[in-house]
Design an enzyme around this catalytic site. Structure first.
Site, PDB file in Angstrom:
ATOM      1  N   CYS A  32     -14.125  -1.216  -8.027  1.00  0.00           N
ATOM      2  CA  CYS A  32     -15.041  -0.569  -7.785  1.00  0.00           C
ATOM      3  C   CYS A  32     -15.568   0.466  -8.951  1.00  0.00           C
ATOM      4  O   CYS A  32     -16.357   1.285  -8.766  1.00  0.00           O
ATOM      5  CB  CYS A  32     -14.749   0.477  -6.604  1.00  0.00           C
TER       6      CYS A  32
ATOM      7  N   GLU B   7       0.857  -1.334   0.072  1.00  0.00           N
ATOM      8  CA  GLU B   7      -0.023   0.019  -0.085  1.00  0.00           C
ATOM      9  C   GLU B   7       0.924   1.302   0.016  1.00  0.00           C
ATOM     10  O   GLU B   7       2.005   1.340   0.482  1.00  0.00           O
ATOM     11  CB  GLU B   7      -1.157  -0.021   1.196  1.00  0.00           C
TER      12      GLU B   7
END
Length: 486
Positions: A436, A360
């Site tokens: 998404c 990340e």
């Protein structure tokens, strides 16, 4: 198109589709009109608001023949607010629309044959009750025409606040919390922030709720100086915290300092003024295909005002269960979780993998991920700060860490091109792509399939009922070299 349209023209159209922004789409002789608040099946009288060469925008004036899918919206101000673009559409029809959106993007952008998409798509995962599902709300604070403080949401494409303390997508406690804050501002003459002048104190109220734990958090975003000056800026602060603390479940009250002229809501500096620095919530996940749960008690996450955390916990459990099932883990695999955030997916994967590696770019998220792993006694997971396309090659080429399965959950813009190249170079047996945005998903799937992978399963998950957004989970399998040679 024979007819030329101009602003304020009134026309009648039948709505046949919905755009990515939630407008109904109707056509006259092939020329499209994008109409806010119209839904599929409506025959509507609309007023043209903006004319472009190949399409026009229009406002719904009157529904002449209501769609069979039209329902009475729960929220009285849904049209002004614009956050729930399709609340006037029957929920089952919303799910059909979202499935079609995924399929159409896979065909149009990904280049997959419609018959193939039909063969790999599984039914969308909907909600039993598609309201009150958001565990996080960020309310802008402003002033109405009478000079009273208000909280609500920005009207579509504007920074004009529509006053509303009870959004039907948010937790029921939000209303009481906001009314306490607004009453406190009124009684103590505490100003609301004004974007145009850069003056005024309170900018936003962030409210978070742990749906499993019942814990509540309030964070006021203020245009004021650091911790020493808080009492100067927030008069009678003790009265405010006492009233908020009396609400059942209240766990954390804090202030975020944001003095920048920016659309970014939260400041980098957060001061806890009552209670704990964070709240907790627990997610339970089960690989239903193999009847396996990583842990019966679930995994508990610590959530600070700045933490990223999925906003719909009910559907998140279904989403991650699906990702875990598609990963097909046996306990022997090295798994990479790219764009891992605070480690939500990583920690569930660790329950059935040999070793999990999370990547990340946000340092604070990785700190949270490591803390969450520690708090849940999960040891077979390592987290790295950095870009996936930089961390992966280093660990793969220099340290020889392989990948049997890669799980990727990128932001709306999809995967970086270099990240896709590295994934292909590592040749995992399976790739699980959580998306998404089905448009960028389709684009990336084309690259992965051109690189030797095959789409095996696709399934939508409705994380955001009443809106046009939809999550998608895809399982890809590497085509063996034997098959490639045939």
């Amino acid at each position: 198109m024979d007819m030329e349209y101009k602003k304020n023209d009134i026309v009648t159209v039948e709505i046949q589709d919905i755009s990515n922004e939630g407008e109904g789409i109707g056509k006259i002789e092939g020329y499209p009109f994008f109409v806010k608040d119209a839904i599929i099946g409506d025959v509507a009288q609309v007023r043209v608001t903006k004319v472009k060469k190949n399409y026009s925008f229009a406002r719904l004036e009157k529904v002449i023949e209501p769609s069979p899918f039209r329902v009475e919206p729960v929220c009285p101000i849904h049209r002004q607010c614009g956050g729930c673009q399709i609340q006037a559409m029957d929920y089952e029809r919303q799910l059909q629309f979202k499935e079609s959106k995924i399929k159409n993007n896979l065909v149009r952008i990904g280049g997959f044959a419609p018959e193939f998409v039909d063969s790999v798509m599984e039914p969308i995962v909907g909600m039993e009750y598609p309201f009150r599902y958001r565990n996080k709300a960020q309310y802008p604070i402003g002033i109405d025409k009478e000079g009273n403080p208000v909280a609500g949401f920005y009207a579509g494409r504007t920074h004009s606040i529509i006053a509303n303390t009870d959004c039907y997508l948010g937790a029921e406690e939000n209303k009481e919390i906001l009314e306490i804050i607004l009453q406190y501002m009124k009684e103590n003459h505490v100003s609301a922030y004004d974007e145009t002048t850069g003056k005024g104190l309170i900018r936003h109220a962030l409210i978070r709720k742990g749906f499993t734990s019942g814990e509540l958090m309030v964070c006021l975003v203020i245009n004021g100086k650091g911790n020493q000056a808080l009492k100067q800026y927030l008069p009678s602060q003790e009265k405010l915290t006492k009233e908020l603390a009396a609400i059942s479940g209240m766990t954390s009250i804090s202030v975020s300092i944001n003095m920048e002229n920016t659309n970014v809501i939260m400041g980098k500096e957060v001061h806890t003024i009552w209670g704990k620095e964070s709240i907790r919530d627990t997610i339970h996940v089960r690989d239903t295909l193999n009847d396996f749960a990583p842990t019966d008690k679930g995994i508990t996450f610590s959530i600070s005002p700045l933490s990223f955390y999925q906003v719909n916990p009910v559907q998140t459990e279904k989403l991650y269960s699906l990702a875990l099932a598609y990963a097909g883990l046996t306990g022997k695999e090295n798994v990479w979780d790219l764009y891992c955030g605070i480690g939500t997916i990583s920690l569930f994967l660790a329950g059935k993998a040999r070793q999990v590696y999370g990547v990340e770019i946000v340092p604070q998220a990785i700190e949270d991920a490591r803390e969450n792993a520690k708090n849940n006694n999960i040891e077979n997971v390592q987290f790295y700060v950095g870009k996936a396309e930089e961390v992966l090659p280093e660990k793969y080429e220099k340290e020889g860490i392989s990948a049997d399965v890669i799980v990727v959950d990128p932001p709306r813009k999809g995967c970086d091109g270099a990240c896709l190249e590295t994934m292909l170079k590592m040749q995992p047996d399976r790739i699980v792509y959580v998306s998404c945005d089905s448009a960028t998903l389709a684009r990336d799937l084309k690259v992965l399939c051109d690189g030797g992978y095959e789409v095996k399963k696709v399934r939508g998950v409705d994380q955001f009922g009443m809106t046009v957004h939809v999550e998608t989970v895809v399982m890809l399998s590497r085509i063996s070299s034997i098959v490639l040679l045939m």
